[in-house]
Design an enzyme around this catalytic site. Structure first.
Site: not given
Ligand code: ATR
Length: 276
Positions: A15, A62, A66, A102, A127
């Protein structure tokens, strides 16, 4: 009295918030220290409780908390409640209030780059909490067509129904949109990571703005592909600076020294590039 702030998450080692907030606190002459609070899930409740201490101004939140932190708070600001995600907590005399900067930080970064949101078509990839903040902010700012795609389609469907957007398949064509925003954490795996997102930028309109909200590395795989395709692009740093500036203003009630924050981030990024 010296006060404290910090960032809660796991991992928090990447971070830039400690650097930018420490620089801002120093520039504003505020006697406070900003810490990296690496927090495994079993310690989350105690960590949040510690924010109520008199010498604590609050925290940033983070990945991956969140959304998880909401039930631990006394009050959640209306936009953060709608989004269902909090990235900033303010300690108001022992009462913890959650905010989401954000989405507003993202809008400020787009505005700064000269892109106006009203009536434009957006494709959001992801999402999670960050995507939710951006989706609600875009809706409020008058975006036109709004489509959401995610590796796990259910999450895209849920978010799309809340912001009057269309859920679309992961890898959906980008040709219909004025702006594509990668709200996933995939870019953190580095520009040459095998896990590239399945979107073909060669089909984008030449003016399509490609945004990646990840800022380490500053050039993610998606931004690298966008540059190679000659498309305008925006990395995650301006959004980080603006969400941080809004958080700073919530904690301190003072205007944020934005250029100081930007310089501090750039300094860390260039020194870590030299190390690797
Ligand atoms: P944040 O609060 O930072 O958005 P999060 O809620 O954990 O973190 O969301 C991470 C996002 O990255 C999600 O959309 C996740 O997709 P999934 O809902 O399918 O888990 C996406 N993401 C993380 N790693 C991924 C990967 N290797 N390929 C595609 N999408 C990924």
């Amino acid at each position: 009295m010296s006060t404290k702030l910090g960032i809660i998450g796991s991992p928090v080692s990447h971070s830039l918030s400690p650097a930018i907030q420490s620089a801002a606190l120093r520039a504003a002459g505020i006697n406070a220290s900003y810490y990296r609070w690496e927090t495994p899930l079993p310690e989350l409740s105690a960590r949040i409780a510690s924010l109520r201490e008199q010498d604590c101004l609050g925290a940033n939140v983070t990945i991956p908390y969140k959304q998880t932190v909401l039930p631990f708070l006394d009050e959640v600001a209306p936009l953060a409640g709608e989004i269902g995600a909090v990235n900033t907590i303010v300690n108001n005399q022992g009462q913890l209030i959650g905010y989401n900067t954000d989405g507003s930080g993202f809008l400020a970064a787009l505005e700064e780059s000269g892109f106006s949101v009203a009536g434009k078509g957006f494709l959001l990839i992801g999402a999670g909490g960050a995507a939710r903040g951006i989706a609600f902010a875009l809706r409020q700012a008058g975006a036109g067509l709004l489509a959401i795609s995610n590796r796990t389609p259910d999450r895209a469907e849920t978010l799309a129904s809340e912001v009057d957007a269309s859920p679309v398949a992961f890898g959906h064509p980008v040709s219909l949109y004025d702006c594509v925003v990668n709200c996933t954490s995939v870019g953190m795996q580095g520009p040459d990571a095998k896990a590239a997102l399945p979107y073909d930028l060669a089909t984008a309109k030449p003016s399509t703005l490609i945004v990646d909200i990840v800022y380490t590395p500053e050039e993610t795989g998606l931004i690298k592909s966008a540059r190679a395709a000659g498309l305008p692009c925006l990395g995650g740093l301006p959004m980080l600076i603006h969400q941080g500036a809004l958080a700073f203003e919530l904690w301190t009630g003072r205007p944020a020294p934005i250029e100081t924050m930007r310089e501090a981030a750039r300094e860390v990024l260039s020194s870590s590039e030299h190390q690797s």
